[in-house]
Design a protein around this motif. Structure first.
Motif, PDB file in Angstrom:
ATOM      1  N   ILE A   1     -51.574 -42.849 -35.792  1.00 47.89           N
ATOM      2  CA  ILE A   1     -52.861 -43.309 -36.295  1.00 47.89           C
ATOM      3  C   ILE A   1     -52.728 -44.779 -36.674  1.00 47.89           C
ATOM      4  O   ILE A   1     -51.637 -45.242 -36.986  1.00 47.89           O
ATOM      5  CB  ILE A   1     -53.321 -42.477 -37.518  1.00 47.89           C
ATOM      6  CG1 ILE A   1     -52.291 -42.519 -38.650  1.00 47.89           C
ATOM      7  CG2 ILE A   1     -53.623 -41.041 -37.123  1.00 47.89           C
ATOM      8  CD1 ILE A   1     -52.739 -41.847 -39.933  1.00 47.89           C
ATOM      9  N   PRO A   2     -53.827 -45.516 -36.631  1.00 49.40           N
ATOM     10  CA  PRO A   2     -53.761 -46.901 -37.113  1.00 49.40           C
ATOM     11  C   PRO A   2     -53.395 -46.898 -38.596  1.00 49.40           C
ATOM     12  O   PRO A   2     -53.828 -46.020 -39.343  1.00 49.40           O
ATOM     13  CB  PRO A   2     -55.180 -47.428 -36.901  1.00 49.40           C
ATOM     14  CG  PRO A   2     -55.821 -46.493 -35.943  1.00 49.40           C
ATOM     15  CD  PRO A   2     -55.143 -45.169 -36.129  1.00 49.40           C
ATOM     16  N   ALA A   3     -52.602 -47.838 -38.993  1.00 47.68           N
ATOM     17  CA  ALA A   3     -52.128 -47.867 -40.374  1.00 47.68           C
ATOM     18  C   ALA A   3     -53.218 -48.349 -41.316  1.00 47.68           C
ATOM     19  O   ALA A   3     -54.062 -49.169 -40.958  1.00 47.68           O
ATOM     20  CB  ALA A   3     -50.913 -48.765 -40.481  1.00 47.68           C
ATOM     21  N   SER A   4     -53.169 -47.830 -42.528  1.00 45.11           N
ATOM     22  CA  SER A   4     -54.117 -48.256 -43.551  1.00 45.11           C
ATOM     23  C   SER A   4     -53.532 -49.357 -44.429  1.00 45.11           C
ATOM     24  O   SER A   4     -54.230 -49.912 -45.259  1.00 45.11           O
ATOM     25  CB  SER A   4     -54.518 -47.056 -44.420  1.00 45.11           C
ATOM     26  OG  SER A   4     -53.369 -46.494 -45.018  1.00 45.11           O
ATOM     27  N   GLN A   5     -52.270 -49.672 -44.254  1.00 43.10           N
ATOM     28  CA  GLN A   5     -51.608 -50.723 -45.022  1.00 43.10           C
ATOM     29  C   GLN A   5     -51.614 -52.007 -44.208  1.00 43.10           C
ATOM     30  O   GLN A   5     -51.517 -51.979 -42.985  1.00 43.10           O
ATOM     31  CB  GLN A   5     -50.170 -50.326 -45.331  1.00 43.10           C
ATOM     32  CG  GLN A   5     -50.040 -49.027 -46.088  1.00 43.10           C
ATOM     33  CD  GLN A   5     -48.598 -48.561 -46.123  1.00 43.10           C
ATOM     34  OE1 GLN A   5     -47.689 -49.286 -45.751  1.00 43.10           O
ATOM     35  NE2 GLN A   5     -48.379 -47.343 -46.566  1.00 43.10           N
ATOM     36  N   SER A   6     -51.688 -53.145 -44.884  1.00 45.03           N
ATOM     37  CA  SER A   6     -51.770 -54.410 -44.164  1.00 45.03           C
ATOM     38  C   SER A   6     -50.471 -54.789 -43.451  1.00 45.03           C
ATOM     39  O   SER A   6     -50.503 -55.414 -42.408  1.00 45.03           O
ATOM     40  CB  SER A   6     -52.179 -55.529 -45.113  1.00 45.03           C
ATOM     41  OG  SER A   6     -51.208 -55.676 -46.142  1.00 45.03           O
ATOM     42  N   ALA A   7     -49.324 -54.410 -43.983  1.00 42.16           N
ATOM     43  CA  ALA A   7     -48.039 -54.789 -43.387  1.00 42.16           C
ATOM     44  C   ALA A   7     -47.594 -53.819 -42.296  1.00 42.16           C
ATOM     45  O   ALA A   7     -46.588 -54.055 -41.645  1.00 42.16           O
ATOM     46  CB  ALA A   7     -46.968 -54.871 -44.463  1.00 42.16           C
ATOM     47  N   VAL A   8     -48.331 -52.743 -42.089  1.00 45.25           N
ATOM     48  CA  VAL A   8     -47.948 -51.717 -41.125  1.00 45.25           C
ATOM     49  C   VAL A   8     -48.963 -51.714 -39.989  1.00 45.25           C
ATOM     50  O   VAL A   8     -50.163 -51.791 -40.205  1.00 45.25           O
ATOM     51  CB  VAL A   8     -47.887 -50.328 -41.805  1.00 45.25           C
ATOM     52  CG1 VAL A   8     -47.534 -49.250 -40.805  1.00 45.25           C
ATOM     53  CG2 VAL A   8     -46.887 -50.341 -42.948  1.00 45.25           C
TER      54      VAL A   8
END
Length: 107
Positions: A59-66
């Motif tokens: 899934i697309p990450a919800s964190q900015s660095a991931v």
């Protein structure tokens, strides 16, 4: 002649930096989501018996660095969660947000 001896190491360092920068840039530019998902799935598969690549989803990450989060859930067990950065670094982690109801392990 002494000036040339001074500039030679600087030119060599500049050339080495350019080659390294182009190499790393090429690796990042050609990295695909499939590459990252496959690498995380391979790490998951190496963890034990009874594991299958179909246990994994991304899934697309919800964190900015991931960049991408890969979740591998063995039947009836706790999921293994991998976080991948845009440079291809993959690390085992935890899911920051609540798991979607379709990923909750069956009991």
């Amino acid at each position: 002649m002494q000036r040339w001896l001074l500039w030679t190491p600087i030119m060599a360092l500049t050339a080495a930096t350019a080659v390294f920068g182009l190499r790393v840039g090429w690796q990042v530019a050609t990295l695909t989501e499939s590459d990252v998902i496959s690498r995380a799935a391979q790490d998951y598969l190496s963890g034990g018996q009874g594991r299958s690549a179909v246990d994994c989803l991304a899934i697309p990450a919800s964190q900015s660095a991931v960049w991408i989060t890969v979740i591998c859930t063995p039947r009836g067990q706790t999921p293994a969660i991998y976080h991948a950065t845009r440079t291809g670094k993959i690390r085992l982690g935890t899911l920051q947000s609540a798991m979607p109801e379709t990923l909750v392990p069956e009991t």
